[in-house]
Design an enzyme around this catalytic site. Structure first.
Site, PDB file in Angstrom:
ATOM      1  N   GLU A   1       0.749  -1.043  -0.032  1.00 16.78           N
ATOM      2  CA  GLU A   1      -0.044   0.035   0.001  1.00 16.78           C
ATOM      3  C   GLU A   1       0.902   1.296  -0.053  1.00 16.78           C
ATOM      4  O   GLU A   1       1.967   1.059   0.381  1.00 16.78           O
ATOM      5  CB  GLU A   1      -0.969   0.065   1.410  1.00 16.78           C
ATOM      6  CG  GLU A   1      -1.997   1.136   1.576  1.00 16.78           C
ATOM      7  CD  GLU A   1      -2.902   1.360   0.370  1.00 16.78           C
ATOM      8  OE1 GLU A   1      -2.531   1.532  -0.610  1.00 16.78           O
ATOM      9  OE2 GLU A   1      -3.970   1.493   0.784  1.00 16.78           O
ATOM     10  N   ASP A   2       0.464   2.446  -0.482  1.00 18.56           N
ATOM     11  CA  ASP A   2       1.037   3.572  -0.444  1.00 18.56           C
ATOM     12  C   ASP A   2       1.208   4.052   0.806  1.00 18.56           C
ATOM     13  O   ASP A   2       2.235   4.696   1.165  1.00 18.56           O
ATOM     14  CB  ASP A   2       0.639   4.387  -1.581  1.00 18.56           C
ATOM     15  CG  ASP A   2      -0.885   4.799  -1.481  1.00 18.56           C
ATOM     16  OD1 ASP A   2      -1.695   4.280  -0.690  1.00 18.56           O
ATOM     17  OD2 ASP A   2      -1.565   5.660  -2.275  1.00 18.56           O
TER      18      ASP A   2
ATOM     19  N   ASP B   1      -3.114   5.875   6.740  1.00 16.08           N
ATOM     20  CA  ASP B   1      -3.512   7.209   7.253  1.00 16.08           C
ATOM     21  C   ASP B   1      -4.512   6.811   8.524  1.00 16.08           C
ATOM     22  O   ASP B   1      -4.172   6.693   9.648  1.00 16.08           O
ATOM     23  CB  ASP B   1      -4.453   7.972   6.253  1.00 16.08           C
ATOM     24  CG  ASP B   1      -4.478   9.486   6.381  1.00 16.08           C
ATOM     25  OD1 ASP B   1      -4.191   9.900   7.321  1.00 16.08           O
ATOM     26  OD2 ASP B   1      -5.520  10.001   5.654  1.00 16.08           O
TER      27      ASP B   1
ATOM     28  N   PHE C   1      -1.003  16.400   3.929  1.00 18.55           N
ATOM     29  CA  PHE C   1      -1.462  15.699   2.637  1.00 18.55           C
ATOM     30  C   PHE C   1      -0.286  15.682   1.683  1.00 18.55           C
ATOM     31  O   PHE C   1       0.102  16.580   0.996  1.00 18.55           O
ATOM     32  CB  PHE C   1      -2.655  16.270   1.774  1.00 18.55           C
ATOM     33  CG  PHE C   1      -3.500  15.470   0.794  1.00 18.55           C
ATOM     34  CD1 PHE C   1      -4.341  14.414   1.138  1.00 18.55           C
ATOM     35  CD2 PHE C   1      -3.057  15.526  -0.589  1.00 18.55           C
ATOM     36  CE1 PHE C   1      -4.897  13.587   0.279  1.00 18.55           C
ATOM     37  CE2 PHE C   1      -3.798  14.735  -1.359  1.00 18.55           C
ATOM     38  CZ  PHE C   1      -4.610  13.669  -1.152  1.00 18.55           C
TER      39      PHE C   1
ATOM     40  N   ARG D   1       0.951  11.767  -9.696  1.00 17.83           N
ATOM     41  CA  ARG D   1       1.552  10.175  -9.366  1.00 17.83           C
ATOM     42  C   ARG D   1       2.785  10.060 -10.007  1.00 17.83           C
ATOM     43  O   ARG D   1       3.649   9.170  -9.414  1.00 17.83           O
ATOM     44  CB  ARG D   1       0.557   9.243  -9.938  1.00 17.83           C
ATOM     45  CG  ARG D   1      -0.703   9.405  -9.266  1.00 17.83           C
ATOM     46  CD  ARG D   1      -1.606   8.012  -9.838  1.00 17.83           C
ATOM     47  NE  ARG D   1      -3.088   7.768  -9.601  1.00 17.83           N
ATOM     48  CZ  ARG D   1      -3.507   7.765  -8.505  1.00 17.83           C
ATOM     49  NH1 ARG D   1      -2.983   7.350  -7.318  1.00 17.83           N
ATOM     50  NH2 ARG D   1      -4.772   7.810  -8.292  1.00 17.83           N
TER      51      ARG D   1
HETATM   52  P1  5GP Z   1      -6.976   5.454   5.173  1.00 14.26           P
HETATM   53  O1  5GP Z   1      -7.982   4.456   5.016  1.00 14.26           O
HETATM   54  O2  5GP Z   1      -5.693   5.034   5.916  1.00 14.26           O
HETATM   55  O3  5GP Z   1      -7.401   6.498   5.819  1.00 14.26           O
HETATM   56  O4  5GP Z   1      -6.381   5.755   3.550  1.00 14.26           O
HETATM   57  C1  5GP Z   1      -5.452   4.936   2.738  1.00 14.26           C
HETATM   58  C2  5GP Z   1      -5.449   5.619   1.451  1.00 14.26           C
HETATM   59  O5  5GP Z   1      -6.166   7.038   1.558  1.00 14.26           O
HETATM   60  C3  5GP Z   1      -4.320   5.727   0.781  1.00 14.26           C
HETATM   61  O6  5GP Z   1      -4.215   4.301   0.134  1.00 14.26           O
HETATM   62  C4  5GP Z   1      -4.392   6.945  -0.027  1.00 14.26           C
HETATM   63  O7  5GP Z   1      -4.925   6.536  -1.312  1.00 14.26           O
HETATM   64  C5  5GP Z   1      -5.294   7.970   0.647  1.00 14.26           C
HETATM   65  N1  5GP Z   1      -4.479   8.796   1.388  1.00 14.26           N
HETATM   66  C6  5GP Z   1      -4.292   9.011   2.886  1.00 14.26           C
HETATM   67  N2  5GP Z   1      -3.552   9.951   3.014  1.00 14.26           N
HETATM   68  C7  5GP Z   1      -3.175  10.615   1.974  1.00 14.26           C
HETATM   69  C8  5GP Z   1      -2.092  11.611   1.465  1.00 14.26           C
HETATM   70  O8  5GP Z   1      -1.437  12.090   2.136  1.00 14.26           O
HETATM   71  N3  5GP Z   1      -1.942  11.644   0.023  1.00 14.26           N
HETATM   72  C9  5GP Z   1      -2.663  10.998  -0.814  1.00 14.26           C
HETATM   73  N4  5GP Z   1      -2.317  11.255  -1.879  1.00 14.26           N
HETATM   74  N5  5GP Z   1      -3.457   9.917  -0.639  1.00 14.26           N
HETATM   75  C10 5GP Z   1      -3.732   9.743   0.897  1.00 14.26           C
END
Ligand code: 5GP
Length: 189
Positions: free
Chosen positions: A106-107, A110, A159, A172
């Site tokens: 995963e990238d 959050d 972000f 990207r």
């Molecule tokens: P979570 O479910 O952990 O809140 O979110 C995961 C997804 O939210 C990540 O796979 C990503 O796509 C998006 N995301 C969360 N934080 C960021 C951020 O700082 N930048 C970007 N571009 N996407 C984020």
């Protein structure tokens, strides 16, 4: 006055948080660790589209043991920067995972809502193991109890874009992770 689109994506970046060189070194290190820990196991890397695409393609080339890959796509944020908490599988795996060692790539973690859901969904399919490998971790915003087994960098609550991560599908292709300039949030789309 209307804002003109930038010619180069880098012009929209306020701050480079993690450089191309730092990412390269970290990904190589992570690949080495994963190669050692999964030696002799049936490893399946699961790339979470689209954000983890760049990370996954670099990471897999730093892993020296045999492996297979698959992809999944889930909804998390939609077009907004605020998590909805709703997770839906848009594209499922192509292969069964029963008895296999699954490593989710995963990238960023959050809130953790996406991975929390995904891990339990995949565990239901009886794999030998499910672990998480992320490039970035934003622990300040966690809402679900998720801790990546492998993580590249812990970052502050900002972000970020680049190296696969987008804002409204842009950025990207940046080779580093950075923070967009303020006007980016106000651009019309
Ligand atoms: P979570 O479910 O952990 O809140 O979110 C995961 C997804 O939210 C990540 O796979 C990503 O796509 C998006 N995301 C969360 N934080 C960021 C951020 O700082 N930048 C970007 N571009 N996407 C984020």
């Amino acid at each position: 006055m209307s804002v003109q689109p930038s010619t180069h994506v880098i012009d929209d970046i306020q701050e480079v948080l993690i450089s191309k060189e730092q990412i390269e070194a970290k990904v190589a290190e992570m690949g080495g660790i994963i190669s050692r820990e999964y030696e002799g196991r049936d490893l399946l890397l699961v790339c979470i589209l689209k954000g983890a695409l760049v990370f996954m393609s670099d990471l897999m080339r730093c892993i020296s043991i045999p492996l297979s890959i698959d992809t999944m796509a889930v909804t998390s944020y939609g077009a907004s920067t605020v998590s909805s908490g709703v997770v839906k599988i848009i594209k499922d795996l192509d292969v069964p995972i029963e008895g296999r060692h699954v490593l989710i790539v995963e990238d960023i973690v959050d809130t953790g809502l996406t991975l929390n859901y995904l891990v339990s969904a995949l565990k239901n399919r009886k794999p030998a193991s499910v672990k998480i490998c992320t490039l970035l971790d934003k622990p300040d915003r966690r809402k679900a109890p998720v801790t990546p087994d492998y993580n590249g960098f812990v970052i502050p609550d900002k972000f970020v874009v680049g190296y696969g991560l987008d804002y409204r599908e842009k950025y990207r292709n940046l080779p580093f992770v950075g923070v967009p300039k303020d006007y980016v949030w106000n651009e019309e789309h």
